[in-house]
Every structure is written in structure tokens, then in C-alpha cells.
Design an enzyme around this catalytic site. Structure first.
Site, short mmCIF file in Angstrom:
data_model
loop_
_atom_site.label_atom_id
_atom_site.label_comp_id
_atom_site.label_asym_id
_atom_site.label_seq_id
_atom_site.Cartn_x
_atom_site.Cartn_y
_atom_site.Cartn_z
N SER A 62 -4.04 -2.72 -0.30
CA SER A 62 -2.73 -3.30 0.40
C SER A 62 -4.12 -4.29 0.27
CB SER A 62 -2.39 -2.93 1.42
OG SER A 62 -1.05 -3.26 1.93
N ALA A 63 -3.17 -5.67 -0.12
CA ALA A 63 -3.73 -7.13 -0.01
C ALA A 63 -4.06 -7.90 2.12
CB ALA A 63 -3.61 -8.52 -0.52
N GLY A 68 0.90 -1.12 -0.45
CA GLY A 68 0.14 -0.06 -0.60
C GLY A 68 0.69 1.12 -0.28
N GLN A 110 -7.56 1.60 4.44
CA GLN A 110 -7.97 0.80 4.97
C GLN A 110 -9.51 0.43 4.54
OE1 GLN A 110 -7.33 -0.80 8.13
NE2 GLN A 110 -5.19 0.91 8.14
N ASN A 157 -6.61 5.15 9.81
CA ASN A 157 -6.25 3.76 9.93
C ASN A 157 -6.18 3.94 11.86
OD1 ASN A 157 -4.31 6.24 9.18
ND2 ASN A 157 -2.88 4.91 10.64
N CYS A 191 2.32 1.92 12.77
CA CYS A 191 3.82 2.07 12.30
C CYS A 191 3.93 2.94 13.92
CB CYS A 191 3.77 2.86 11.07
SG CYS A 191 2.35 2.15 9.95
#
Ligand code: PLP
Length: 401
Positions: A199-200, A72, A179, A151, A327
Site C-alpha cells: 500500500s503506497a 492494501g 507494513q 502493524n 483501525c
């Protein structure tokens, strides 16, 4: 590890066993390079193209509008840096103060190269107000990038309206839907977005594979150079197994989204109601209804400084939740920028706990979580009160030492 309860799906999700099954052959016997012309290569190419169609269908796009990336983060970087570079000018990029680091850091990079970057603020619920965007659009804007759902606090943005305003002003519109993808309906044509990142690993697919939707006719410059794969926008031999997993995950998410969103919303609302009932000192972050189905962020007044202890105690009891984004987990004690942008003071922002539910969470797990949370919070309050007690006695009677 089976006794653990995982409630941190905004950080990442466990692979759905059906996704693992789909990937299996491409981690073993089907190892061809999709660029090769022989049989092995053609099998790999067919698998990648099937996955491309599956990912496209999740967001109402055409297959040839999907560019696979390694994450992502890379999709976000390609959207922003690629669009600004293709415009041939440093330009003006409008984004928000509550974006993921993948956007904020790409903006920083562009700003160092002369791009003017405007960060819109949000309201107390985490919503970007269309009026704020409209004001920013009055000066010449190249690209607007606003996330679909946050997120940290889960708030869903009024994307359709924001994209519409942007298009009326002739700028490109990108949304980071990392998200939101697979959790809420997203149709690129209804929303009228030009670029959209996915994003997977946020939708029960594998890590290390993302995608950027690029509307036909939108020009991007590549940020990775090499053999010209992915229409020249993302050179590198394809991650075939990851791509196949992404396709399978997208297909499952699309088919199960409606039921799953209802189920997760019920579980989330149950947690919210129990928090209110059990802890009158609790407070919620984010929009009450315009939010991701399985996402709840909250805090406890008086325990904001005890967040580390609370998360550790939960972890030791077998429950994984987080403080804000994964993160930022290594900056423990520092308040997340998102609640600060929403107007929370540093103390309240520091107390943010994020619970994010996923496909395999059950009612029993939520009941156990609430029970354990209640015990831990009660203990922490007792400790906090004991700490405060001598202090207040001191204040009442300075001779008490
Ligand atoms: N954008 C948002 C909103 C995210 O939450 C994340 C991951 O947490 C990313 C981008 C980055 O995605 P990836 O982990 O695939 O690089």
C-alpha cells in the site's frame, strides 16, 4: 501545525514532496485515460507502466506481475478471495490470529462460503513458529496468508522459511507486506511468495492506491468486474496520479532503504533505552530485534487504564502516537487482539502505545517526545498514587472515612 511531531507512521505517512512533484502533472494537464488510444491516453498509459516497473523493482518482481488496486485492503481481499475462487473449491486457508482486519474479515467472508479457515497463534514475541505452520499443512491446504510484519507490535515474520514450508506442501503463499514494504528488503524470488500486498500510503506515497504482486502462473479470479483493466483482475479506470505517486514512492524507498533503516533503528533503540532508564515500570511488546526499523510498542505498568489520558495529553502537547492500529482507534479501551494472541493479559494489552517513526522524524523531535512523555507519565503516576492512597488508608483503618 508545523510544531507537531508525527510518530504514527504505521497508520499512514506524510507524502514525500518528491512524490507530490511526480504526481503533479497527473493531477493537472495530463488527465488522459490509460485505455484511450490517442496521445493523452498514451501519456497516461506510459506513466502507469513506468510506475508498475518501479513498484515491481522494490520487491524484485517483473512489471507484469503487479496488479494495481485501490488499497492494501483490496490487494489482500483480491489475494485471498481471488485465489480461493480460482481454485474452484471452498478449500482450506491457513492464516494467523495477528493479521490485519483486511485479512481477517476476508477470511470471515470466505468461511461463510464454506472455506475452512485455520488461524495460527504466535509466540510471546509475535512470531509465527514454522512448526505451527507445518502442523496445519498436514491437512490439505489451498492457501497460506501470513503477514510480513505486524502493524501493532512490529514483529517481522520468518517469511522465507514459512513460504518454503508452504511450497513444499503444494499450497499458495500470500503475504500482507503493507507494513513491511519499503522498510525492509523484500524479494519475491528469494522469499518464494506467490502473492504479496503493498500500500503506497505506508511508504510516503498517496492514499487510495495499493498493489498485489501475482507470481506468473498463479491464477486468481477477479473480485471487481467491469472493463477488464489490470489484466482483467481489477476493472476500473486507473488512478493515474496515485499510481505515479506509488511508483515514485517505491523508487525513493528502494534507493534510501538501507540508510533509512539504520537511522530509524538507531532512533528506535534510543527511545527503547530511554524508556528503560526513565521508567523502570515500562515494558516492550514484540520481538527485540526482528522488528520494523522505526516501530516500538510499549506500556507502563500501573497506567494501563490511563492510556486515553496519556495519548490525549501527548496530542495536546503536539505529539501524535497511537494505541495499536489506526483501525482499532475507535474501540478505545478494548485491548488489541495482537498482544492478547501473544499471551499478554487484557490489562497489559490495553496499555499498548505504538510509536512508529518515519522519514522526516529528527533526533530533536525524539528528544522532545521523551521529555514530554516523562512529564506526562510522572503526573499520571502521581494521580494514580493519590487515587490509590485513600483506598489503602481505608484498608488499614476502616474507621477512616
Ligand atoms: N495490512 C496491514 C498490515 C496494514 O497495516 C494495513 C493498514 O493499516 C492494511 C493492510 C490496509 O491497507 P490500506 O490502508 O491501504 O487499505
Amino acid at each position: 501545525m508545523n510544531s507537531r511531531t508525527y510518530l504514527d507512521h504505521s497508520a499512514t505517512t506524510p507524502l514525500d514532496p518528491r512524490v507530490l512533484d511526480a504526481m503533479g502533472p497527473f493531477l493537472g494537464g495530463s488527465f488522459g485515460n490509460p485505455s484511450s488510444l490517442h496521445y493523452e491516453g498514451r501519456v497516461a498509459r506510459a506513466a502507469v507502466e513506468t510506475a508498475r516497473a518501479q513498484v515491481a523493482k522494490l520487491i524484485g518482481a517483473e512489471a507484469d506481475e503487479i496488479i494495481f488496486t485501490a488499497s492494501g485492503t483490496e490487494a489482500d481481499n483480491l489475494a485471498l478471495i481471488g485465489a480461493i475462487r480460482a481454485s474452484g473449491k471452498p478449500g482450506h486457508l491457513v492464516t494467523t490470529a495477528i493479521e490485519h482486519a483486511a485479512i481477517l474479515q476476508a477470511c470471515k467472508f470466505l468461511a461463510a462460503g464454506g472455506t475452512r479457515v485455520t488461524h495460527l497463534s504466535c509466540d510471546a514475541d509475535g512470531l509465527i513458529r514454522p512448526e505451527a505452520l507445518l502442523r496445519a499443512l498436514q491437512s490439505n491446504v489451498t492457501l497460506v496468508s501470513i503477514m510480513a510484519a505486524n502493524n501493532v507490535v512490529g514483529t517481522i515474520q520468518p517469511l522465507e522459511e514459512l513460504a518454503h514450508l508452504t511450497k513444499l506442501n503444494g499450497a499458495l503463499f500470500h503475504t500482507d507486506a503493507v507494513q513491511a514494504g519499503g522498510k525492509i528488503p523484500l524479494d519475491v524470488n528469494n522469499l518464494r511468495v506467490d502473492l504479496l500486498s503493498l500500500s503506497a500510503h505506508k511508504l510516503h506515497g498517496p492514499k487510495g492506491i495499493g498493489a498485489l504482486y501475482v507470481r506468473k502462473g498463479v491464477h486468481l479470479s477477479p473480485i471487481v468486474f467491469g472493463g477488464g483493466q489490470e489484466r482483467g483482475l481489477r476493472s476500473a479506470t486507473e488512478n493515474v496520479a496515485g499510481t505515479v505517486g506509488f511508483g515514485a514512492a517505491a523508487e525513493i524507498a528502494r534507493k534510501e532503504m538501507t540508510n533509512e533503516a539504520t537511522r530509524l533503528t538507531q532512533l528506535r533503540e534510543h527511545i527503547a533505552a530511554e524508556l528503560k532508564r526513565l521508567f523502570p515500570n515500562s515494558y516492550l511488546f514484540g520481538h527485540p530485534t526482528q522488528r520494523l526499523p522505526g516501530h516500538l510498542s510499549f506500556g507502563f505498568r500501573g497506567l494501563e487504564g490511563e492510556l486515553g489520558k496519556l495519548l490525549t495529553a501527548l496530542d495536546e502537547a503536539g505529539i501524535a502516537v497511537s494505541a495499536g492500529s489506526a483501525c482499532s482507534a475507535h474501540h478505545a479501551g478494548e485491548p488489541s487482539a495482537v498482544p492478547l494472541a501473544m499471551g499478554y493479559d487484557a490489562q497489559s494489552a490495553r496499555g499498548l502505545i505504538r510509536v512508529s517513526l518515519g522519514r522526516f522524524n529528527t533526533q530533536q523531535e525524539i528528544a522532545r517526545f521523551l521529555e514530554i512523555l516523562a512529564t506526562i507519565v510522572k503526573k499520571l503516576h502521581e494521580v494514580a498514587e493519590r487515587k490509590a492512597a485513600p483506598q489503602s488508608m481505608l484498608e488499614a483503618d476502616p474507621t477512616f472515612v
